[in-house]
Design a protein around this motif. Structure first.
Motif, PDB file in Angstrom:
ATOM      1  N   THR A 287       4.860  57.974  48.345  1.00  0.00           N
ATOM      2  CA  THR A 287       5.507  56.691  48.606  1.00  0.00           C
ATOM      3  C   THR A 287       6.522  56.434  47.495  1.00  0.00           C
ATOM      4  O   THR A 287       6.159  56.239  46.337  1.00  0.00           O
ATOM      5  CB  THR A 287       4.478  55.557  48.662  1.00  0.00           C
ATOM      6  N   ALA A 288       7.797  56.499  47.842  1.00  0.00           N
ATOM      7  CA  ALA A 288       8.871  56.413  46.842  1.00  0.00           C
ATOM      8  C   ALA A 288      10.125  55.882  47.515  1.00  0.00           C
ATOM      9  O   ALA A 288      10.194  55.767  48.737  1.00  0.00           O
ATOM     10  CB  ALA A 288       9.132  57.795  46.237  1.00  0.00           C
ATOM     11  N   TYR A 289      11.115  55.571  46.705  1.00  0.00           N
ATOM     12  CA  TYR A 289      12.344  55.016  47.257  1.00  0.00           C
ATOM     13  C   TYR A 289      13.570  55.482  46.479  1.00  0.00           C
ATOM     14  O   TYR A 289      13.487  55.976  45.358  1.00  0.00           O
ATOM     15  CB  TYR A 289      12.297  53.480  47.273  1.00  0.00           C
ATOM     16  N   VAL A 290      14.719  55.300  47.116  1.00  0.00           N
ATOM     17  CA  VAL A 290      16.031  55.383  46.471  1.00  0.00           C
ATOM     18  C   VAL A 290      16.577  53.964  46.434  1.00  0.00           C
ATOM     19  O   VAL A 290      16.466  53.226  47.420  1.00  0.00           O
ATOM     20  CB  VAL A 290      16.992  56.289  47.271  1.00  0.00           C
ATOM     21  N   LYS A 291      17.157  53.575  45.312  1.00  0.00           N
ATOM     22  CA  LYS A 291      17.745  52.236  45.208  1.00  0.00           C
ATOM     23  C   LYS A 291      19.250  52.375  45.004  1.00  0.00           C
ATOM     24  O   LYS A 291      19.697  53.122  44.127  1.00  0.00           O
ATOM     25  CB  LYS A 291      17.120  51.462  44.050  1.00  0.00           C
ATOM     26  N   LEU A 292      20.009  51.664  45.829  1.00  0.00           N
ATOM     27  CA  LEU A 292      21.473  51.726  45.759  1.00  0.00           C
ATOM     28  C   LEU A 292      22.030  50.568  44.939  1.00  0.00           C
ATOM     29  O   LEU A 292      21.547  49.433  45.035  1.00  0.00           O
ATOM     30  CB  LEU A 292      22.095  51.684  47.164  1.00  0.00           C
ATOM     31  N   TYR A 293      23.061  50.875  44.160  1.00  0.00           N
ATOM     32  CA  TYR A 293      23.796  49.878  43.383  1.00  0.00           C
ATOM     33  C   TYR A 293      25.271  50.031  43.717  1.00  0.00           C
ATOM     34  O   TYR A 293      25.833  51.128  43.571  1.00  0.00           O
ATOM     35  CB  TYR A 293      23.592  50.093  41.874  1.00  0.00           C
ATOM     36  N   PHE A 294      25.899  48.954  44.174  1.00  0.00           N
ATOM     37  CA  PHE A 294      27.341  49.045  44.454  1.00  0.00           C
ATOM     38  C   PHE A 294      27.983  47.662  44.393  1.00  0.00           C
ATOM     39  O   PHE A 294      27.313  46.637  44.512  1.00  0.00           O
ATOM     40  CB  PHE A 294      27.604  49.698  45.817  1.00  0.00           C
ATOM     41  N   ARG A 295      29.291  47.686  44.226  1.00  0.00           N
ATOM     42  CA  ARG A 295      30.106  46.474  44.298  1.00  0.00           C
ATOM     43  C   ARG A 295      31.415  46.815  44.976  1.00  0.00           C
ATOM     44  O   ARG A 295      32.082  47.791  44.596  1.00  0.00           O
ATOM     45  CB  ARG A 295      30.397  45.881  42.911  1.00  0.00           C
ATOM     46  N   ILE A 296      31.764  46.042  46.001  1.00  0.00           N
ATOM     47  CA  ILE A 296      33.034  46.236  46.710  1.00  0.00           C
ATOM     48  C   ILE A 296      33.892  44.997  46.458  1.00  0.00           C
ATOM     49  O   ILE A 296      33.588  43.910  46.963  1.00  0.00           O
ATOM     50  CB  ILE A 296      32.831  46.430  48.225  1.00  0.00           C
ATOM     51  N   PRO A 297      34.962  45.120  45.649  1.00  0.00           N
ATOM     52  CA  PRO A 297      35.823  43.951  45.409  1.00  0.00           C
ATOM     53  C   PRO A 297      36.699  43.656  46.628  1.00  0.00           C
ATOM     54  O   PRO A 297      36.976  44.540  47.452  1.00  0.00           O
ATOM     55  CB  PRO A 297      36.676  44.389  44.208  1.00  0.00           C
ATOM     56  N   ASP A 298      37.129  42.395  46.721  1.00  0.00           N
ATOM     57  CA  ASP A 298      38.013  41.938  47.794  1.00  0.00           C
ATOM     58  C   ASP A 298      37.446  42.245  49.185  1.00  0.00           C
ATOM     59  O   ASP A 298      38.155  42.707  50.077  1.00  0.00           O
ATOM     60  CB  ASP A 298      39.406  42.559  47.638  1.00  0.00           C
ATOM     61  N   PHE A 299      36.135  42.005  49.350  1.00  0.00           N
ATOM     62  CA  PHE A 299      35.500  42.279  50.642  1.00  0.00           C
ATOM     63  C   PHE A 299      34.220  41.453  50.748  1.00  0.00           C
ATOM     64  O   PHE A 299      33.524  41.249  49.751  1.00  0.00           O
ATOM     65  CB  PHE A 299      35.154  43.772  50.760  1.00  0.00           C
ATOM     66  N   THR A 300      33.933  40.968  51.960  1.00  0.00           N
ATOM     67  CA  THR A 300      32.642  40.336  52.240  1.00  0.00           C
ATOM     68  C   THR A 300      32.083  40.926  53.520  1.00  0.00           C
ATOM     69  O   THR A 300      32.839  41.277  54.438  1.00  0.00           O
ATOM     70  CB  THR A 300      32.770  38.803  52.396  1.00  0.00           C
ATOM     71  N   LEU A 301      30.773  41.043  53.592  1.00  0.00           N
ATOM     72  CA  LEU A 301      30.141  41.650  54.763  1.00  0.00           C
ATOM     73  C   LEU A 301      30.281  40.770  55.996  1.00  0.00           C
ATOM     74  O   LEU A 301      30.385  41.254  57.119  1.00  0.00           O
ATOM     75  CB  LEU A 301      28.662  41.910  54.451  1.00  0.00           C
ATOM     76  N   THR A 302      30.286  39.450  55.787  1.00  0.00           N
ATOM     77  CA  THR A 302      30.470  38.524  56.912  1.00  0.00           C
ATOM     78  C   THR A 302      31.934  38.423  57.339  1.00  0.00           C
ATOM     79  O   THR A 302      32.232  37.939  58.424  1.00  0.00           O
ATOM     80  CB  THR A 302      30.003  37.111  56.518  1.00  0.00           C
ATOM     81  N   GLY A 303      32.852  38.871  56.460  1.00  0.00           N
ATOM     82  CA  GLY A 303      34.278  38.668  56.694  1.00  0.00           C
ATOM     83  C   GLY A 303      34.759  37.324  56.184  1.00  0.00           C
ATOM     84  O   GLY A 303      35.937  36.985  56.312  1.00  0.00           O
ATOM     85  N   CYS A 304      33.873  36.533  55.598  1.00  0.00           N
ATOM     86  CA  CYS A 304      34.219  35.193  55.120  1.00  0.00           C
ATOM     87  C   CYS A 304      35.309  35.252  54.057  1.00  0.00           C
ATOM     88  O   CYS A 304      35.268  36.099  53.152  1.00  0.00           O
ATOM     89  CB  CYS A 304      32.966  34.531  54.566  1.00  0.00           C
ATOM     90  N   TYR A 305      36.293  34.357  54.155  1.00  0.00           N
ATOM     91  CA  TYR A 305      37.384  34.323  53.180  1.00  0.00           C
ATOM     92  C   TYR A 305      37.915  32.900  53.041  1.00  0.00           C
ATOM     93  O   TYR A 305      37.649  32.032  53.885  1.00  0.00           O
ATOM     94  CB  TYR A 305      38.514  35.265  53.595  1.00  0.00           C
ATOM     95  N   VAL A 306      38.640  32.672  51.959  1.00  0.00           N
ATOM     96  CA  VAL A 306      39.292  31.387  51.722  1.00  0.00           C
ATOM     97  C   VAL A 306      40.786  31.557  51.963  1.00  0.00           C
ATOM     98  O   VAL A 306      41.426  32.401  51.328  1.00  0.00           O
ATOM     99  CB  VAL A 306      39.049  30.889  50.281  1.00  0.00           C
ATOM    100  N   ASP A 307      41.315  30.793  52.880  1.00  0.00           N
ATOM    101  CA  ASP A 307      42.767  30.786  53.105  1.00  0.00           C
ATOM    102  C   ASP A 307      43.398  29.903  52.032  1.00  0.00           C
ATOM    103  O   ASP A 307      43.187  28.696  52.009  1.00  0.00           O
ATOM    104  CB  ASP A 307      43.063  30.240  54.504  1.00  0.00           C
ATOM    105  N   GLN A 308      44.175  30.536  51.133  1.00  0.00           N
ATOM    106  CA  GLN A 308      44.744  29.780  50.015  1.00  0.00           C
ATOM    107  C   GLN A 308      45.636  28.641  50.491  1.00  0.00           C
ATOM    108  O   GLN A 308      45.745  27.603  49.844  1.00  0.00           O
ATOM    109  CB  GLN A 308      45.530  30.730  49.109  1.00  0.00           C
ATOM    110  N   HIS A 309      46.286  28.843  51.636  1.00  0.00           N
ATOM    111  CA  HIS A 309      47.198  27.802  52.148  1.00  0.00           C
ATOM    112  C   HIS A 309      46.442  26.611  52.725  1.00  0.00           C
ATOM    113  O   HIS A 309      47.029  25.546  52.939  1.00  0.00           O
ATOM    114  CB  HIS A 309      48.126  28.404  53.213  1.00  0.00           C
ATOM    115  N   SER A 310      45.128  26.801  52.998  1.00  0.00           N
ATOM    116  CA  SER A 310      44.357  25.697  53.579  1.00  0.00           C
ATOM    117  C   SER A 310      43.720  24.817  52.500  1.00  0.00           C
ATOM    118  O   SER A 310      43.127  23.785  52.817  1.00  0.00           O
ATOM    119  CB  SER A 310      43.254  26.259  54.488  1.00  0.00           C
ATOM    120  N   VAL A 311      43.834  25.222  51.236  1.00  0.00           N
ATOM    121  CA  VAL A 311      43.270  24.405  50.157  1.00  0.00           C
ATOM    122  C   VAL A 311      44.174  23.198  49.926  1.00  0.00           C
ATOM    123  O   VAL A 311      45.356  23.339  49.622  1.00  0.00           O
ATOM    124  CB  VAL A 311      43.127  25.223  48.858  1.00  0.00           C
ATOM    125  N   GLN A 312      43.601  22.032  50.089  1.00  0.00           N
ATOM    126  CA  GLN A 312      44.378  20.799  49.937  1.00  0.00           C
ATOM    127  C   GLN A 312      43.947  20.078  48.661  1.00  0.00           C
ATOM    128  O   GLN A 312      42.757  19.846  48.442  1.00  0.00           O
ATOM    129  CB  GLN A 312      44.164  19.872  51.143  1.00  0.00           C
TER     130      GLN A 312
END
Length: 465
Positions: free
Chosen positions: A402-427
């Protein structure tokens, strides 16, 4: 710290059934007992019976006057953080935890205190000094029993700069200072993905996504108004379990009703998610959310088989085609528990490089910043071990194969949901053109791939810490 006005309100709500908070010494003794930090080797039915298994940090503490509930408490790095939130209503029958707003407020305050103290835990003198300043800080953060600012680090540790009353009556309590200079707003969406992969027919893989939107608003004025919108791509899964910062002035109720506890249906709220708010002076998390994404970013298969004195391992990883193939870092760590140091290692990797840790009990497969064009990588190897010593890792769950592999990663400028902030919509309703910076990132958090050739635990204790 005690708040007599809050205790009086609790007594008013519950009348003769009210259980008062005991003296500090009696409360501490009862709390240590409930947390099993004293007498943990003795079976006490009212505490240790199977009917009282606690799945949260909310406890019922036995006192001389009766059961004191709710007590919010957790143990971290040798310190206990605890508070007794007010339930604005009767306690019989006990209300569901999600309906008690004082619990989330109390947890935010305790986490703020922990964030203030924990960086100094290795220096006892510095930690004692910080704990000594806590009383002054709590007068600002929670003057009358209701948390106004849970970011303890942003507060002044002395009374010299504390205003008796804000200079501007419209200035909210959470804006501890005013900014002078060019207006600018920084927003960062951080999503963390947790994953359990088993590669077995009778066990379902699970994965969860948690997002936080961090803001830092440097804007002049005592009460500047900002509106920020989160957007999703077409057909993206909606955001759920949304929790907003107390500085948000209004929000669509439908946004807060979407919960991951219920199946998705057509009427679910899928944005855009608008947040009007008056920002605190320091950085803060505007909101938290979850989402039910259809696939994990990296699919994996791990096989570990013992053959005599050797172990044969195979690891296959595949990056899903919808995921941005640009990592800041990506590596797979393969620990070997309850064994001696690695004495012999033969391996072959299709991509990246394999390193052996200094204590010779961990293989680190550095995949790097990109997967190959095929989006698939593999590693095979044969490992043999020497005599085990005290310094090598042990684990009561990961025994045998009983054992595992553990993953470590970071992806800049990306979200898994696709969620983002539209800079032009910031009021921002202030004079001048503000500079707006928006970023996002996806980070692995407890991303496990279990050996498919052995039974894997359904609940693995270290994952719950």
């Amino acid at each position: 710290r005690r708040y007599p006005t809050v205790e009086l309100r609790a007594e008013t709500f519950n009348g003769s059934a009210h259980v008062p908070v005991p003296s500090d010494g009696a409360f501490l003794k009862a709390l240590l007992f409930e947390l099993r930090l004293v007498d943990d080797h003795v079976f006490v039915e009212q505490r240790d019976t199977c009917t009282r298994i606690n799945h949260s940090s909310v406890y019922s503490v036995s006192t001389a006057a009766g059961e004191l509930w709710p007590v919010l408490a957790f143990h971290k790095s040798g310190l206990i953080y605890a508070c007794v939130p007010l339930v604005e209503g009767t306690l019989e029958p006990r209300p569901p935890l999600l309906t008690v707003s004082g619990l989330s407020q109390g947890l935010a305050l305790l986490l703020g205190i922990m964030d203030y103290i924990s960086p100094s835990r290795k220096n006892e003198a510095e930690m004692n000094a910080k704990i000594g300043q806590l009383r002054n800080l709590l007068i600002q953060a929670c003057p009358l029993g209701t948390p106004l600012n849970t970011n303890i680090r942003s507060l002044n540790s002395s009374f010299e700069d504390i205003q008796e009353m804000p200079a501007d009556k419209d200035q909210p309590a959470w804006r501890s200072s005013t900014y002078k200079g060019k207006p600018q707003v920084n927003v960062c969406i951080t999503e963390k993905v947790k994953c359990m992969q088993y590669d077995q027919r009778d066990v379902v893989d699970t994965w969860q996504v948690y997002g936080a939107v961090n803001c830092k608003c440097d804007i002049e004025g005592s009460a500047p108004n900002v509106t920020l919108s989160l957007n999703l791509p077409t057909n993206a899964p909606p955001l759920q379990d949304i929790v907003v910062h107390h500085c948000v002035t209004s929000v669509d109720p439908a946004m807060l009703m979407s919960t991951s506890a219920e199946p998705l249906h057509d009427s679910v709220y899928n944005g855009p998610y608008k947040f009007p708010f008056i920002p605190p002076s320091d950085s803060f998390n505007l909101c938290y959310y979850t989402s039910q994404v259809p696939v994990p970013p990296i699919l994996g298969c791990y096989q570990l088989v013992e053959e005599g004195s050797q172990i044969k391992i195979t690891v296959n990883l595949k990056l899903h085609e919808s995921i941005k193939n640009s990592f800041e870092y990506c590596e797979a760590r393969i620990p070997f528990f309850n064994r001696g140091p690695i004495a012999q290692l033969e391996y072959k990797v299709s991509y990246g490089q394999l390193d052996l840790s200094r204590e010779k009990s961990l293989l680190v497969w550095v995949i790097g910043q990109k997967f190959p064009k095929s989006l698939e990588v593999s590693m095979t190897g044969t490992v043999s071990f020497g005599t085990a010593g005290k310094e090598h890792p042990t684990d009561y769950v990961c025994t045998g194969n009983t054992a595992y592999v553990k993953l470590y990663f970071r992806i800049p400028d990306f979200t898994l949901t696709g969620c983002y902030v539209d800079q032009h919509s910031v009021q921002i309703f202030v004079p001048g053109k503000p500079k707006i910076t928006a970023s996002r990132e996806l980070i692995s958090s407890n991303y496990y791939i279990w050996n498919s050739k052995a039974p894997a635990p359904m609940v693995y204790k270290p994952l719950l810490d």
